[in-house]
Design a protein around this motif. Structure first.
Motif, PDB file in Angstrom:
ATOM      1  N   MET A 296      48.348   2.390 -11.403  1.00  0.00           N
ATOM      2  CA  MET A 296      47.883   3.772 -11.320  1.00  0.00           C
ATOM      3  C   MET A 296      48.933   4.692 -11.947  1.00  0.00           C
ATOM      4  O   MET A 296      50.107   4.658 -11.552  1.00  0.00           O
ATOM      5  N   GLY A 335      45.668   7.339 -11.322  1.00  0.00           N
ATOM      6  CA  GLY A 335      44.536   6.462 -11.519  1.00  0.00           C
ATOM      7  C   GLY A 335      44.621   5.654 -12.786  1.00  0.00           C
ATOM      8  O   GLY A 335      45.559   5.770 -13.577  1.00  0.00           O
ATOM      9  N   ASP A 336      43.601   4.822 -12.969  1.00  0.00           N
ATOM     10  CA  ASP A 336      43.436   4.009 -14.173  1.00  0.00           C
ATOM     11  C   ASP A 336      42.465   4.750 -15.089  1.00  0.00           C
ATOM     12  O   ASP A 336      41.279   4.888 -14.769  1.00  0.00           O
ATOM     13  N   LEU A 340      38.351   5.249 -14.681  1.00  0.00           N
ATOM     14  CA  LEU A 340      37.788   6.566 -14.361  1.00  0.00           C
ATOM     15  C   LEU A 340      36.812   7.038 -15.439  1.00  0.00           C
ATOM     16  O   LEU A 340      35.833   7.735 -15.140  1.00  0.00           O
ATOM     17  N   GLN A 424      38.768   1.523  -5.444  1.00  0.00           N
ATOM     18  CA  GLN A 424      40.058   1.096  -5.980  1.00  0.00           C
ATOM     19  C   GLN A 424      41.051   2.251  -6.036  1.00  0.00           C
ATOM     20  O   GLN A 424      42.262   2.037  -5.960  1.00  0.00           O
ATOM     21  N   HIS A 425      40.555   3.469  -6.175  1.00  0.00           N
ATOM     22  CA  HIS A 425      41.413   4.652  -6.260  1.00  0.00           C
ATOM     23  C   HIS A 425      41.551   5.374  -4.913  1.00  0.00           C
ATOM     24  O   HIS A 425      42.157   6.449  -4.861  1.00  0.00           O
ATOM     25  N   PHE A 446      39.268  12.517  -4.390  1.00  0.00           N
ATOM     26  CA  PHE A 446      40.423  11.633  -4.439  1.00  0.00           C
ATOM     27  C   PHE A 446      41.415  12.018  -3.332  1.00  0.00           C
ATOM     28  O   PHE A 446      41.380  13.154  -2.817  1.00  0.00           O
TER      29      PHE A 446
END
Length: 449
Positions: A296, A335-336, A340, A424-425, A446
């Motif tokens: 991340m 994040g990725d 996203l 995942q986030h 988030f």
């Protein structure tokens, strides 16, 4: 290979041996201390008795040359006490052992001296006409203490060996349930993942077996989900492949240009649908819990919104939809980026397919109560509240008929992928009614940074 039995046995035996040596050492020093006290008292007794004897003896007969006789004093056979008498000037009058050159000591009491490289304990007693001394080698005392310690060491070693044997038996007896559990696990297969019975297991290994049961339960859930996914994927792929085969047949049978063009358009649409389904299946595979998660990194949700809206603008224009972006200040998040982008692209694709022509779709990112938030607003038919939990299931398309032909292009995987990536986030996906107007709001919240 590491063995619990051997490791415990080595540690316990080492502790027992150290204990045996420690006990023997303690006995040695305790015995030496006790003997020192007793033999010091004995030296004093011998020296004072010899001094009294000299006082009672005739002065002329008391001054005999050294070595002409021994004073008849009781001695401890094992303690090897040597006696000496001297006149008032310190001249040696008598020595029980002429080889010992005991120095003259004019102070009364115990003294430690060195004679010929040996350490001696000497008690000096004064009498009317001179001095009387009783002496003993320090090594003699240590030998007695060593003998006592040596006598106790073999029984302690035998005791350690006996305890070691009992320990081996106890370990093997206690580890039998673990061996049984290991055989039970080894006999399991992918089709037999029932939990191991813990009712008869010792309390020490029950947590480990329970952890194995938990692992097998998760493995069973994962394999069940995998089998269900493969079955669903096979079912879903069958329809577009069948449609492609029919469209190819129609293309082969078309005789004029218009029919040929229509068949080609239908074939292209079928290929696009099959391609999207395959891509969605690959995205689902990448969001599985077992899949490797990229690190991340800090990024701005606003840049994600701009990239997705720009990529979907041409499609929105072709479908006569008003697609826009609502951006305020920078919205930072960890994040990725690639994941996203997939998340937001699926949300926008859903909105494009379900919003009728002439509708409006707003995509944006902002901070709400300190939390980064992505949102997609549309003026479509929305999702009934009774179905809002189920729409996150794979291949679920809802019970209502699609109002737009574009809705049929969906694979039923979009929202499932969205939920997996959000999980995942650490984000939460919400499906909400729009305030004051028809439509749906999809909100992805988030965690606070």
């Amino acid at each position: 290979m590491l063995s619990i039995e051997r490791t415990l046995l080595r540690l316990v035996m080492a502790a027992l041996l150290i204990g045996a040596v420690s006990v023997s050492g303690t006995v040695y020093f305790a015995t030496l201390e006790e003997f020192n006290e007793a033999l010091d008292a004995e030296l004093k007794h011998v020296a004072t008795s010899l001094a009294r004897y000299r006082d009672l003896s005739d002065a002329s007969s008391a001054q005999r040359p050294a070595g002409t006789g021994r004073v008849a004093e009781p001695e401890l056979e094992d303690s090897e006490i040597e006696t000496f008498t001297r006149d008032a000037a310190g001249k040696l009058l008598y020595a029980s052992d002429e080889k010992v050159r005991m120095p003259f000591i004019d102070s009364e009491g115990l003294t430690r001296v060195s004679v010929g490289g040996e350490s001696w304990i000497v008690y000096t007693a004064r009498h009317r006409v001179g001095y009387a001394q009783a002496a003993q080698r320090v090594d003699s005392r240590r030998a007695i203490a060593r003998e006592s310690a040596t006598r106790i060491l073999p029984p302690m070693l035998l005791l350690a060996m006996g305890i070691g044997g009992l320990l081996i038996y106890g370990l093997r007896l206690g580890l039998r349930p673990l061996d049984a559990a290991a055989r039970d696990v080894a006999g399991r297969s992918a089709r037999s993942l029932a939990p191991i019975d813990c009712t008869r297991l010792p309390a020490e290994i029950t947590p480990m077996v329970q952890a194995i049961n938990g692992l097998m339960a998760r493995l069973d859930d994962s394999m069940t989900a995998q089998r269900r996914f493969l079955a669903d994927a096979a079912h879903e792929l069958r329809s577009p492949i069948t449609a492609l085969r029919l469209q190819l047949q129609l293309l082969d049978r078309s005789s004029d240009g218009a029919a040929n063009a229509a068949a080609r358009a239908d074939l292209q649409q079928g290929v696009d649908r099959a391609q999207r389904l395959v891509e969605q299946l690959l995205q689902v595979a990448r969001t599985e819990p077992e899949a490797q998660i990229a690190p991340m990194l800090p990024l701005d949700l606003g840049s994600i919104v701009r990239e997705v809206v720009e990529a979907a603008s041409a499609k929105a224009e072709a479908w006569q939809l008003d697609l826009g972006a609502t951006l305020a200040e920078e919205v930072p998040v960890l994040g990725d980026r690639s994941q996203l982008l997939i998340l937001l692209n699926n949300l926008v694709e859903n909105a494009l397919r379900h919003t009728p022509s002439g509708g409006v779709i707003d995509v944006g990112a902002e901070m709400r109560d300190g939390r980064p938030v992505l949102f997609v607003l549309d003026t479509g038919p929305g999702i009934p509240k009774a179905e809002r939990e189920r729409v996150f299931d794979r291949f679920y398309r809802g019970g209502q008929p699609a109002r737009s032909g574009r809705a049929a292009l969906g694979s039923g995987l979009g929202l499932a992928i969205v939920k997996a990536i959000a999980g995942q986030h650490g984000a939460v996906v919400e499906l909400l009614d729009r305030v004051g107007e028809p439509g749906l709001e999809v909100r992805v919240s988030f965690p606070r940074r």
